[in-house]
Enzyme design. Structure first.
Site, mmCIF file in Angstrom:
data_model
loop_
_atom_site.group_PDB
_atom_site.id
_atom_site.type_symbol
_atom_site.label_atom_id
_atom_site.label_comp_id
_atom_site.label_asym_id
_atom_site.label_seq_id
_atom_site.Cartn_x
_atom_site.Cartn_y
_atom_site.Cartn_z
ATOM 1 N N THR A 145 2.064 -9.379 21.059
ATOM 2 C CA THR A 145 2.760 -8.110 21.268
ATOM 3 C C THR A 145 1.915 -7.240 22.195
ATOM 4 O O THR A 145 0.688 -7.212 22.102
ATOM 5 C CB THR A 145 3.025 -7.382 19.946
ATOM 6 O OG1 THR A 145 1.792 -7.178 19.254
ATOM 7 C CG2 THR A 145 3.957 -8.217 19.060
ATOM 8 N N LEU A 146 2.593 -6.516 23.087
ATOM 9 C CA LEU A 146 1.928 -5.782 24.160
ATOM 10 C C LEU A 146 2.211 -4.291 24.112
ATOM 11 O O LEU A 146 2.119 -3.602 25.127
ATOM 12 C CB LEU A 146 2.381 -6.341 25.519
ATOM 13 C CG LEU A 146 2.310 -7.866 25.699
ATOM 14 C CD1 LEU A 146 2.960 -8.275 27.023
ATOM 15 C CD2 LEU A 146 0.863 -8.355 25.645
ATOM 16 N N THR A 188 3.918 3.941 13.391
ATOM 17 C CA THR A 188 3.403 3.290 12.182
ATOM 18 C C THR A 188 4.391 2.237 11.677
ATOM 19 O O THR A 188 5.568 2.521 11.485
ATOM 20 C CB THR A 188 3.175 4.324 11.065
ATOM 21 O OG1 THR A 188 2.295 5.345 11.536
ATOM 22 C CG2 THR A 188 2.569 3.663 9.831
ATOM 23 N N SER A 192 3.980 -0.983 24.478
ATOM 24 C CA SER A 192 5.109 -0.525 25.291
ATOM 25 C C SER A 192 5.462 -1.488 26.409
ATOM 26 O O SER A 192 6.483 -1.318 27.084
ATOM 27 C CB SER A 192 4.800 0.846 25.887
ATOM 28 O OG SER A 192 3.651 0.781 26.723
ATOM 29 N N ASN A 205 0.819 -1.205 0.000
ATOM 30 C CA ASN A 205 0.000 0.000 0.000
ATOM 31 C C ASN A 205 0.857 1.259 0.000
ATOM 32 O O ASN A 205 1.950 1.272 0.571
ATOM 33 C CB ASN A 205 -0.892 0.063 1.251
ATOM 34 C CG ASN A 205 -1.822 -1.116 1.379
ATOM 35 O OD1 ASN A 205 -2.443 -1.536 0.405
ATOM 36 N ND2 ASN A 205 -1.924 -1.658 2.579
ATOM 37 N N ASP A 254 4.894 -4.392 12.118
ATOM 38 C CA ASP A 254 5.339 -5.113 10.922
ATOM 39 C C ASP A 254 6.846 -5.346 10.950
ATOM 40 O O ASP A 254 7.331 -6.398 10.515
ATOM 41 C CB ASP A 254 4.954 -4.348 9.662
ATOM 42 C CG ASP A 254 3.452 -4.219 9.498
ATOM 43 O OD1 ASP A 254 2.734 -5.134 9.942
ATOM 44 O OD2 ASP A 254 3.007 -3.207 8.928
ATOM 45 N N GLY A 287 11.814 6.791 13.661
ATOM 46 C CA GLY A 287 11.699 7.492 12.379
ATOM 47 C C GLY A 287 10.252 7.560 11.936
ATOM 48 O O GLY A 287 9.379 6.894 12.492
#
Length: 331
Positions: A244-245, A272, A247, A24, A276, A309
């Protein structure tokens, strides 16, 4: 070993990963805060960056040094050209990606000053990836040792890809995102590892009448019964799972054990694509013989670097950049 030490000694170059799914163009704007329903807020300049969950994962794999083969469809628009060029520059093998006569997939992303985001997806060419395309790339599917999947492509195609890869002996990793509810039994049967965040995990295992657990606050993850969660996930069909949690890091559930992996603290600019990059690192780790736990430990550093970043793929570092950043104390 800790994740930083593991990364210092890791060589990903012998690994081969196939990533099937979405590509995308990310239309991203930064704001002071995310808008409430019906509200307009003032944002900064609009940027167009490469994204898509599968595309991001492929870029992360390639930048770590493993071979990454991308399978899927791009449109015939300028965004298709842009996305292909960005993945090629990251080192991804794009030779089996085909063009569909129409627009490429796109997302609209709003990012606030804390790095939190909202994302809206328009599937474009991604929704035209069908089982017939999967059958046409069977030989490419069998070239890797690990297959990465997410659910931004049609379920029938994802299920077919999992079936072919599993039969070929690949380790099949499914990121159950965007969350789709009840998954096909044929897909579950061909998945070796599930990767979900805490909210997706809860939606997957909740029973009617269950009270929603508190998934925030100091040490919230310690208050969950991870043995019960693992049991419920096994009942759904998944014995090896990474949750995944945010922070709070991640939990690795495997062989009846639950191991917590700490998050890596950095000054986040934009989250963002961090999930991934985490999955990409797990895929690359598994493809080069690392255990699930060690792969998750390394992925914590790779995804933390990505948060420093802007954008998804645009924020991913290669292995040397990630090593150097943390060797300097995260500066």
């Amino acid at each position: 070993m800790q994740g930083q030490e593991l990364l210092e000694h890791k060589d990903f170059s012998g690994g081969s990963v196939v990533i099937f799914g979405s590509m995308n163009a990310d239309y991203t704007v930064t704001t002071e805060r995310l808008p409430a329903g019906g509200e307009t807020v003032v944002g900064g300049p609009l940027t167009i960056l490469p994204g898509g969950k599968s595309s991001n994962q492929a870029a992360a794999v390639a930048r770590l040094g493993a071979r990454a083969v991308m399978l899927g469809k791009l449109g015939t628009d300028a965004n298709g050209d842009f996305l292909e060029s960005q993945l090629v520059s990251a080192g991804v093998d794009m030779s089996s990606v085909v063009r569909w006569d129409g627009p490429s997939g796109a997302t609209v992303i709003t990012v606030d000053k804390h790095g939190e985001n909202t994302i809206v997806l328009s599937a474009g060419a991604n929704e035209h990836v069908d089982p017939a395309y999967v059958d046409s790339v069977q030989s490419q599917l069998a070239q890797g040792s690990v297959l990465g999947l997410c659910l931004e492509s049609p379920m029938e195609a994802v299920t077919r890809a999992a079936e072919i890869a599993h039969q070929a002996g690949l380790t099949v990793v499914l990121n159950d995102s965007p969350f789709q509810g009840l998954l096909p039994a044929e897909l579950i049967a061909n998945v070796d590892l599930l990767l979900v965040n805490e909210h997706e995990m809860w939606q997957l295992i909740r029973h009617e009448g269950d009270q929603m657990p508190v998934l925030s606050g100091e040490g919230w993850w310690k208050r969950l019964d991870w043995a019960e969660i693992a049991s419920r996930l096994k009942g759904v069909g998944f014995e090896s799972v990474i949750v995944t949690l945010g922070s709070a890091g991640s939990m690795v559930l495997e062989d009846g054990s639950a191991e917590h992996v700490d998050a890596v603290s950095v000054k986040a600019v934009d989250t963002t694509g961090c999930g991934d990059s985490f999955m990409g690192a797990v895929l690359a780790g598994l493809a080069t013989g690392s255990s699930l736990l060690d792969s998750a430990k390394m992925a914590a550093y790779v995804s933390a670097y990505a948060a420093t970043g802007r954008g998804a793929q645009a924020s991913y570092g290669n292995l040397e950049q990630v090593r150097a950043y943390f060797a300097q104390g995260g500066r």
